[in-house]
Design a protein around this motif. Structure first.
Motif, PDB file in Angstrom:
ATOM      1  N   LEU A   1     -13.480  -9.021   1.290  1.00 54.52           N
ATOM      2  CA  LEU A   1     -12.529  -8.403   0.632  1.00 54.52           C
ATOM      3  C   LEU A   1     -12.204  -6.963   1.220  1.00 54.52           C
ATOM      4  O   LEU A   1     -13.352  -6.176   1.385  1.00 54.52           O
ATOM      5  CB  LEU A   1     -12.118  -8.140  -0.782  1.00 54.52           C
ATOM      6  N   VAL A   2     -11.000  -6.510   1.781  1.00 57.30           N
ATOM      7  CA  VAL A   2     -10.646  -5.338   2.252  1.00 57.30           C
ATOM      8  C   VAL A   2      -9.677  -4.339   1.315  1.00 57.30           C
ATOM      9  O   VAL A   2      -8.531  -4.972   1.443  1.00 57.30           O
ATOM     10  CB  VAL A   2     -10.578  -5.210   3.642  1.00 57.30           C
ATOM     11  N   HIS A   3     -10.222  -3.296   0.713  1.00 56.79           N
ATOM     12  CA  HIS A   3      -9.075  -2.531  -0.227  1.00 56.79           C
ATOM     13  C   HIS A   3      -8.508  -1.601   0.875  1.00 56.79           C
ATOM     14  O   HIS A   3      -9.238  -0.623   1.067  1.00 56.79           O
ATOM     15  CB  HIS A   3      -9.885  -2.103  -1.317  1.00 56.79           C
ATOM     16  N   ILE A   4      -7.001  -1.564   0.886  1.00 60.76           N
ATOM     17  CA  ILE A   4      -6.552  -0.551   1.545  1.00 60.76           C
ATOM     18  C   ILE A   4      -5.900   0.443   0.920  1.00 60.76           C
ATOM     19  O   ILE A   4      -5.373   0.021  -0.080  1.00 60.76           O
ATOM     20  CB  ILE A   4      -5.321  -1.159   2.645  1.00 60.76           C
ATOM     21  N   THR A   5      -6.296   1.752   1.075  1.00 59.33           N
ATOM     22  CA  THR A   5      -5.632   2.874   0.182  1.00 59.33           C
ATOM     23  C   THR A   5      -4.608   3.611   1.115  1.00 59.33           C
ATOM     24  O   THR A   5      -4.902   3.728   2.354  1.00 59.33           O
ATOM     25  CB  THR A   5      -6.617   3.617  -0.329  1.00 59.33           C
TER      26      THR A   5
ATOM     27  N   ARG B   1      -3.031   7.076   8.753  1.00 56.69           N
ATOM     28  CA  ARG B   1      -3.868   6.265   9.400  1.00 56.69           C
ATOM     29  C   ARG B   1      -5.253   6.511   9.314  1.00 56.69           C
ATOM     30  O   ARG B   1      -6.202   5.620   9.655  1.00 56.69           O
ATOM     31  CB  ARG B   1      -3.296   6.433  11.121  1.00 56.69           C
ATOM     32  N   LEU B   2      -5.622   7.828   9.063  1.00 54.97           N
ATOM     33  CA  LEU B   2      -6.993   8.015   9.038  1.00 54.97           C
ATOM     34  C   LEU B   2      -7.606   7.251   7.765  1.00 54.97           C
ATOM     35  O   LEU B   2      -8.740   7.052   7.779  1.00 54.97           O
ATOM     36  CB  LEU B   2      -7.068   9.817   8.679  1.00 54.97           C
ATOM     37  N   ALA B   3      -7.042   7.287   6.416  1.00 55.20           N
ATOM     38  CA  ALA B   3      -7.193   6.614   5.378  1.00 55.20           C
ATOM     39  C   ALA B   3      -7.550   5.184   5.754  1.00 55.20           C
ATOM     40  O   ALA B   3      -8.307   4.482   5.188  1.00 55.20           O
ATOM     41  CB  ALA B   3      -6.255   6.783   4.176  1.00 55.20           C
TER      42      ALA B   3
ATOM     43  N   ALA C   1       0.907  -1.064   0.003  1.00 51.40           N
ATOM     44  CA  ALA C   1      -0.008  -0.086  -0.088  1.00 51.40           C
ATOM     45  C   ALA C   1       0.746   1.284   0.160  1.00 51.40           C
ATOM     46  O   ALA C   1       0.626   2.146  -0.905  1.00 51.40           O
ATOM     47  CB  ALA C   1      -1.107  -0.128   0.947  1.00 51.40           C
ATOM     48  N   VAL C   2       1.914   1.186   0.709  1.00 51.46           N
ATOM     49  CA  VAL C   2       2.797   2.454   0.783  1.00 51.46           C
ATOM     50  C   VAL C   2       3.600   2.600  -0.552  1.00 51.46           C
ATOM     51  O   VAL C   2       3.718   3.682  -1.019  1.00 51.46           O
ATOM     52  CB  VAL C   2       3.910   2.410   2.109  1.00 51.46           C
ATOM     53  N   LEU C   3       4.131   1.578  -1.037  1.00 53.08           N
ATOM     54  CA  LEU C   3       4.733   1.606  -2.254  1.00 53.08           C
ATOM     55  C   LEU C   3       3.649   1.761  -3.627  1.00 53.08           C
ATOM     56  O   LEU C   3       4.151   2.671  -4.161  1.00 53.08           O
ATOM     57  CB  LEU C   3       5.581   0.110  -2.598  1.00 53.08           C
ATOM     58  N   LEU C   4       2.827   0.817  -3.800  1.00 51.76           N
ATOM     59  CA  LEU C   4       2.036   0.986  -4.822  1.00 51.76           C
ATOM     60  C   LEU C   4       0.722   2.045  -4.740  1.00 51.76           C
ATOM     61  O   LEU C   4       0.170   2.365  -5.453  1.00 51.76           O
ATOM     62  CB  LEU C   4       1.473  -0.371  -5.312  1.00 51.76           C
ATOM     63  N   GLY C   5       0.317   2.321  -3.397  1.00 50.58           N
ATOM     64  CA  GLY C   5      -0.853   2.908  -3.463  1.00 50.58           C
ATOM     65  C   GLY C   5      -1.976   2.139  -2.675  1.00 50.58           C
ATOM     66  O   GLY C   5      -3.066   2.677  -2.402  1.00 50.58           O
ATOM     67  N   ASP C   6      -1.883   0.701  -3.124  1.00 49.29           N
ATOM     68  CA  ASP C   6      -3.172   0.028  -2.500  1.00 49.29           C
ATOM     69  C   ASP C   6      -2.487  -1.211  -2.316  1.00 49.29           C
ATOM     70  O   ASP C   6      -1.361  -1.906  -2.603  1.00 49.29           O
ATOM     71  CB  ASP C   6      -4.039  -0.309  -4.072  1.00 49.29           C
ATOM     72  N   GLY C   7      -3.455  -1.969  -1.275  1.00 47.25           N
ATOM     73  CA  GLY C   7      -3.332  -3.161  -0.913  1.00 47.25           C
ATOM     74  C   GLY C   7      -4.717  -4.102  -0.672  1.00 47.25           C
ATOM     75  O   GLY C   7      -5.652  -3.335  -0.484  1.00 47.25           O
TER      76      GLY C   7
END
Length: 576
Positions: free
Chosen positions: A329-333, A474-476, A152-158
């Protein structure tokens, strides 16, 4: 409007990479074919091509392969590019500050379970908290978070995927590369809304030796109305199906047929008094790439040519009813959604600075080569001639080498040490610019001598940008992890897991530890003075010690120990 002869000015979630020739090789913004041939597959949605290409570029920077990627795209000079891991260092540092030293599952109200007049709600919350913490420990939540959050940090998504495991009797947690994640988003939907249909898809390469053709595998989770035809429960321990009437549909014990709406409603364990007409279906299938026609994209692959997979118990994964009314599924941004479903990489704003840093490192390496092995010019010396070619042999310079020069001869040495010093200073300047723009202060990167910091207050001020960055990240994620923990509880209930009672799930959240170093001695001194002066309660002091990392397992038990020892010391004091 596109004018003839002029390129289109493209602005989207990945336009910060438009300066890369491999990302904007054509007028429509499609990436260079050499970037990743698989992104040109016909089954991919058009809107996913640039996203996957951006992931590939970011992964190349993270693995020190940006120069290699440029060579593949046609830039032969990039083969000499020096890459020393600066992008990976920024990603790892950002990840460490994001996660903090600890991650703890907390259910509000559980801290009052050991009060003298504890309410049943507090006791139930404490039990739910204990169940979630045991699950997190068994499922190695901390390790899986490291894997997902780094993407998520590198690509923007997890992406997290939750699935019930009847053999282990608990929910399993998996992480997926965001390049395999393809949500079906409605045109007028809010970017923050949860999609009702999601694909996880990837290509299986051809293997001629094993006789395997190139395939595409698609795992689909979609919400739909409860269908009575699905009479085989997907979860272990579900009620046996029963017939609603002689000519009625076959229903389970927790379902009923609404003749007015013509729909089947189901009472889920987490909402027994609020039946729902919706459920989640799972489809897992493969297609031969040769059987797909041009234009058949991921969401409309022909089911008549699909080969459906089977589960370990023999169930065919063709719209299998999972008996849950949500997508597991949970998409992390990495960033807060601002008109986009996908997040932005932590490297997005500093990509050009990282390129400048790599180019400066390359120039510095070249200059150091001429400084360590300088160029020497000789005048008045006769070089030895090669008898075979008739050409002068090159002179070799080594320790102890003696050159005989004629009268008036001289030796000149090209000194590039001054240029090397300037390049090294330029490297530090560019690195500082990258740290400022990425909001990762140099002190957090470990490039500042602690003795150079004038005071703790000055250090705290320098960490201000990092604090705002971590708060935003962390808010995201706050809502996403609360949603994940709610899903964990519901899937355990759907699986009739032992110790997970029916009823409304408790709101749980994931609390991250402090992200900056804390002066434990100073905090302890403040607690001692504050509690001793009566301006702080003992409970508040214990919580302050917990926040800075003191090994206190339970705050209330610690208060009870301190209180009991104080009363014991008063009873046995010399004055008594």
């Amino acid at each position: 409007m596109l004018l003839v002869g002029l390129p289109r000015f493209l602005i989207d979630a990945w336009s910060w990479l438009n300066y890369k020739p491999v990302m904007a090789a054509s007028y429509d913004g499609r990436p260079h074919r050499a970037l990743a041939p698989q992104v040109q597959s016909t089954w991919l949605p058009d809107e996913a091509v640039r996203r996957l290409a951006a992931y590939k570029v970011l992964a190349a920077y993270d693995s020190n392969q940006a120069g290699e990627l440029a060579v593949v795209a046609g830039n032969e000079e990039a083969s000499e590019r020096r890459e020393f891991g600066d992008p990976a260092a920024l990603v790892d540092t950002t990840l460490a500050h994001l996660l903090g030293k600890t991650q703890q599952v907390v259910v509000p109200g559980a801290e009052h379970a050991k009060d003298e007049q504890a309410t049943p709600e507090a006791v139930a919350a404490a039990r739910a908290q204990e169940r979630l913490r045991q699950w997190a420990e068994s499922e190695l939540l901390a390790l899986r978070m490291q894997a997902c959050e780094r993407k998520a940090v590198l690509l923007g998504d997890g992406v997290y995927l939750l699935a019930w495991d009847p053999a282990k009797g608990r929910v399993r947690l998996k992480t997926y590369d965001p390049g395999l994640y393809f949500p079906v988003l409605e045109d007028d939907a809010d970017p923050g809304d949860y999609p009702s249909r999601v694909h996880l898809a990837w290509e299986i390469p051809e293997d001629p030796r094993r006789g395997i053709k190139a395939k595409v595998r698609r795992i689909t989770y979609e919400l739909g109305p409860v269908e009575p035809a699905h009479v085989s429960p997907a979860m272990v321990g579900q009620p046996e199906p029963e017939t609603a009437g002689a000519s009625g549909p076959v229903l389970a014990a927790d379902e009923f047929y609404d003749e007015v709406t013509g729909m089947v409603h189901r009472a889920y364990p987490w909402a027994p008094d609020r039946p729902s007409a919706q459920t989640c279906y799972l489809t897992d299938a493969e297609w031969d790439l040769d059987s797909l026609r041009y234009g058949q994209q991921l969401d409309d692959l022909p089911l008549d040519k699909a080969v459906f997979r089977t589960r370990s118990d023999g169930a065919v994964l063709d719209r299998l009813d999972l008996r849950i009314d949500f997508l597991p599924l949970v998409h992390i941004t990495n960033t807060v959604a601002d008109g986009e479903h996908f997040g932005m990489s932590a490297l997005a704003k500093v990509m050009q600075v990282l390129d400048e840093l790599a180019e400066t490192d390359t120039d510095s390496a070249r200059a150091s080569a001429t400084t360590g092995a300088p160029i020497i010019g000789l005048a008045g010396s006769h070089a030895e001639v090669d008898r075979l070619t008739g050409r002068p042999k090159p002179l070799a310079v080594a320790p102890g080498t003696v050159f005989q020069l004629a009268d008036g001869g001289r030796m000149d040495v090209l000194d590039t040490s001054n240029q090397l010093a300037e390049l090294r200073a330029r490297v530090e300047e560019v690195r500082d610019r990258a740290a400022v723009n990425a909001r990762i202060p140099a002190v957090s990167l470990g490039t500042v001598d602690p003795s150079d910091v004038p005071s703790g207050y000055a250090l705290q001020l320098s960490l201000g940008p990092l604090d705002s960055l971590v708060d935003a990240m962390r808010l995201a994620r706050a809502h996403k992890y609360s949603l994940l923990l709610k899903m964990v509880q519901r899937i355990h209930q759907a699986g009739r897991a032992h110790g997970w009672p029916e009823g409304e799930c408790f709101p749980a959240r994931l609390v991250f530890g402090p992200h900056t170093p804390t002066d434990c001695t100073a905090v302890l001194d403040d607690v001692v003075k504050g509690v001793g002066a009566g301006v702080l309660s003992l409970e508040t002091g214990i919580r302050m010690l917990l926040d800075v990392g003191y090994p206190i397992e339970d705050a209330r038990q610690e208060v009870e120990r301190i209180t009991s020892r104080r009363s014991h010391d008063k009873q046995w004091s010399p004055a008594s």
